[in-house]
Design an enzyme around this catalytic site. Structure first.
Site, PDB file in Angstrom:
ATOM      1  N   ASP A   1       0.072  -1.849  -1.394  1.00 11.94           N
ATOM      2  CA  ASP A   1      -0.187  -1.419  -2.797  1.00 11.94           C
ATOM      3  C   ASP A   1      -0.923  -0.075  -2.453  1.00 11.94           C
ATOM      4  O   ASP A   1      -1.868   0.043  -2.153  1.00 11.94           O
ATOM      5  CB  ASP A   1      -1.138  -2.433  -3.342  1.00 11.94           C
ATOM      6  CG  ASP A   1      -1.508  -1.921  -4.662  1.00 11.94           C
ATOM      7  OD1 ASP A   1      -1.021  -0.881  -5.144  1.00 11.94           O
ATOM      8  OD2 ASP A   1      -2.530  -2.539  -5.440  1.00 11.94           O
TER       9      ASP A   1
ATOM     10  N   THR B   1      18.958   6.471  -9.863  1.00 10.88           N
ATOM     11  CA  THR B   1      18.266   5.360  -8.951  1.00 10.88           C
ATOM     12  C   THR B   1      17.427   4.479 -10.125  1.00 10.88           C
ATOM     13  O   THR B   1      17.707   4.685 -11.195  1.00 10.88           O
ATOM     14  CB  THR B   1      16.962   5.955  -8.031  1.00 10.88           C
ATOM     15  OG1 THR B   1      15.995   6.524  -8.864  1.00 10.88           O
ATOM     16  CG2 THR B   1      17.615   7.260  -7.400  1.00 10.88           C
TER      17      THR B   1
ATOM     18  N   ILE C   1      17.860  11.560 -10.986  1.00  9.66           N
ATOM     19  CA  ILE C   1      18.818  11.181 -10.022  1.00  9.66           C
ATOM     20  C   ILE C   1      19.169   9.608 -10.319  1.00  9.66           C
ATOM     21  O   ILE C   1      18.138   8.708 -10.964  1.00  9.66           O
ATOM     22  CB  ILE C   1      18.029  10.925  -8.474  1.00  9.66           C
ATOM     23  CG1 ILE C   1      17.518  12.492  -8.261  1.00  9.66           C
ATOM     24  CG2 ILE C   1      18.952  10.519  -7.814  1.00  9.66           C
ATOM     25  CD1 ILE C   1      18.578  13.375  -8.070  1.00  9.66           C
TER      26      ILE C   1
ATOM     27  N   SER D   1      13.297   0.328  -2.273  1.00 10.75           N
ATOM     28  CA  SER D   1      14.404   0.810  -3.177  1.00 10.75           C
ATOM     29  C   SER D   1      14.527   2.291  -3.573  1.00 10.75           C
ATOM     30  O   SER D   1      13.544   2.903  -3.020  1.00 10.75           O
ATOM     31  CB  SER D   1      14.253   0.142  -4.430  1.00 10.75           C
ATOM     32  OG  SER D   1      13.184   0.590  -5.162  1.00 10.75           O
TER      33      SER D   1
ATOM     34  N   TYR E   1       3.299  11.447 -16.418  1.00 12.41           N
ATOM     35  CA  TYR E   1       4.165  11.531 -15.254  1.00 12.41           C
ATOM     36  C   TYR E   1       4.324  13.013 -15.024  1.00 12.41           C
ATOM     37  O   TYR E   1       4.248  13.333 -13.672  1.00 12.41           O
ATOM     38  CB  TYR E   1       5.660  11.004 -15.709  1.00 12.41           C
ATOM     39  CG  TYR E   1       6.587  11.221 -14.679  1.00 12.41           C
ATOM     40  CD1 TYR E   1       6.307  10.161 -13.613  1.00 12.41           C
ATOM     41  CD2 TYR E   1       7.378  12.097 -14.555  1.00 12.41           C
ATOM     42  CE1 TYR E   1       7.408  10.201 -12.703  1.00 12.41           C
ATOM     43  CE2 TYR E   1       8.628  12.024 -13.648  1.00 12.41           C
ATOM     44  CZ  TYR E   1       8.638  11.222 -12.526  1.00 12.41           C
ATOM     45  OH  TYR E   1       9.356  11.316 -11.643  1.00 12.41           O
TER      46      TYR E   1
ATOM     47  N   LYS F   1       3.346  14.627 -11.178  1.00 10.28           N
ATOM     48  CA  LYS F   1       4.177  15.290 -10.254  1.00 10.28           C
ATOM     49  C   LYS F   1       3.529  16.722 -10.026  1.00 10.28           C
ATOM     50  O   LYS F   1       3.795  17.454  -8.969  1.00 10.28           O
ATOM     51  CB  LYS F   1       5.499  15.446 -10.731  1.00 10.28           C
ATOM     52  CG  LYS F   1       5.991  13.810 -10.826  1.00 10.28           C
ATOM     53  CD  LYS F   1       5.965  13.172  -9.379  1.00 10.28           C
ATOM     54  CE  LYS F   1       6.659  12.004  -9.256  1.00 10.28           C
ATOM     55  NZ  LYS F   1       6.523  11.283  -7.803  1.00 10.28           N
TER      56      LYS F   1
END
Length: 367
Positions: A92, A245, A243, A43, A210, A214
């Site tokens: 995974d 998504t 974005i 996805s 997060y 990153k």
């Protein structure tokens, strides 16, 4: 004002390509017959990469933990593009053996027995609880924080990169990354694309883990690209803005209400420019909403509203553009001194240090 320190270019030493040409339109046919492995391929960005590169004739192995969605996607793109050399492999990314199996399967599926490119794309944006707001830590056995974001976004990416460096160097018919190569004549590649985020460049309040994951990917990129001359693999980085998504949560959409989201197709465009052109080595871009801008004589960009013949539409921006174009005189002198110490001590110094290291290890073992 003190005189600016002397600068020493290191671009040639690490074999970095020239600045990324945003205006250059890549030739999608350059990815034809290349074998590309994409993690998180069911996805979002992964699905976008798969769809475009499949249409150009690439051999794509999409990996994801979601078997139903991944299998459905691959079958659909096969029908749409007529490209039967598209495969889905369950993986995974947090499980080392699962990733090992992925790469081994990709080599088996490869028409030439090797892998040309790997996209470390798998990632998640949320976890249980909020790291910045600890709860119930006054009980007898307080629960640890949920580190699934780090497991997927950092450990998973590190696993992917580690395996990629092994397999890419052994890609039959390939040679070390070279910014001066001829794309139409470079049929085999050694390419690793790391997917980070704008959260790896700036602070993102309320998303500590997060952001940490990153930032770590950005650090991994900046280290790997500087050692490209040793492993011969070209490493490039993409840092998308927010974005539109499935990864973008309801909270994120609420926070950005009234602003603008980036578009999936622009991220795919950036990745295609990297994937299709083997001359691009050690470069990074950020991708955000497409905006109309104009650059002044000093190189500064400003937002343009209305008509302006000198304005241009841009969604892709190069980052870390000048990292290796110069190093200050202090850094150069210190490194020179360190290297000189090694030269002076020679093999005798090396032997003494090795004996000391072994002795230290033995003492640690017996004590």
């Amino acid at each position: 004002m003190a005189q600016e320190a002397a600068k020493y270019p290191l671009v040639d030493a690490i074999r970095q390509s020239p600045p990324f040409d945003i205006t250059h339109v890549p030739d999608d046919s350059w990815v034809k017959d290349k074998v590309i492995v994409i993690t998180g391929g069911a996805s979002g960005f992964g699905a976008g990469f798969l769809t475009r590169w499949a249409a150009a004739g690439a051999v794509v192995v999409a990996a994801d933990i979601n078997v139903a969605k991944g299998d459905q996607l691959v079958r659909g793109v096969q029908r749409k593009t007529g490209n039967s050399r598209l495969y889905f492999v369950h993986c995974d990314v947090t499980d080392w053996q699962s990733q090992v199996n992925l790469f081994r399967e990709a080599v088996k599926l490869s028409p030439h027995g090797g892998i040309d490119a790997v996209v470390a794309n798998a990632g998640i944006a949320s976890s249980k609880g909020q790291f910045e707001d600890p709860q119930a830590l006054d009980v007898t056995s307080p629960p640890p924080p949920d580190l699934s974001i780090l497991n997927v976004n950092l450990t998973g990416v590190a696993y992917t990169a580690h395996l990629a460096l092994w397999y890419l160097q052994r890609n039959p018919g390939s040679s070390a990354a070279n910014p001066k190569c001829v794309p139409s004549e470079t049929h085999r590649d050694r390419h690793l694309i790391l997917m980070a985020s704008v959260a790896g460049l700036v602070s993102l309040p309320g998303a500590a883990l997060y952001g940490a994951s990153k930032h770590a990917v950005v650090g991994l990129y900046r280290s790997l690209r500087s050692s490209s001359l040793m492993h011969g693999v070209r490493v490039n980085l993409i840092c998308p803005y927010f974005i539109d998504t499935p990864l973008l949560s309801l909270t994120g959409r609420a926070v950005l209400a009234g602003g603008r989201f980036g578009k999936l197709e622009d991220v795919v465009e950036a990745a295609t420019r990297f994937a299709a052109d083997p001359r691009v080595v050690g470069r990074a871009v950020s991708v955000g909403p497409k905006i109309k801008v104009k650059q002044d004589a000093d190189g500064e960009w400003s937002l343009v509203e209305g008509e302006d013949k000198d304005a241009e539409q841009r969604a892709i921006w190069e980052i870390y553009l000048h990292d290796w174009e110069d190093s200050d005189v202090f850094q150069r002198r210190v490194i020179t001194l360190y290297n000189r110490i090694v030269e002076i001590r020679g093999w005798t110094g090396w032997a003494q240090d090795m004996v000391a290291a072994v002795a230290y290890r033995l003492r640690s073992y017996w004590t």
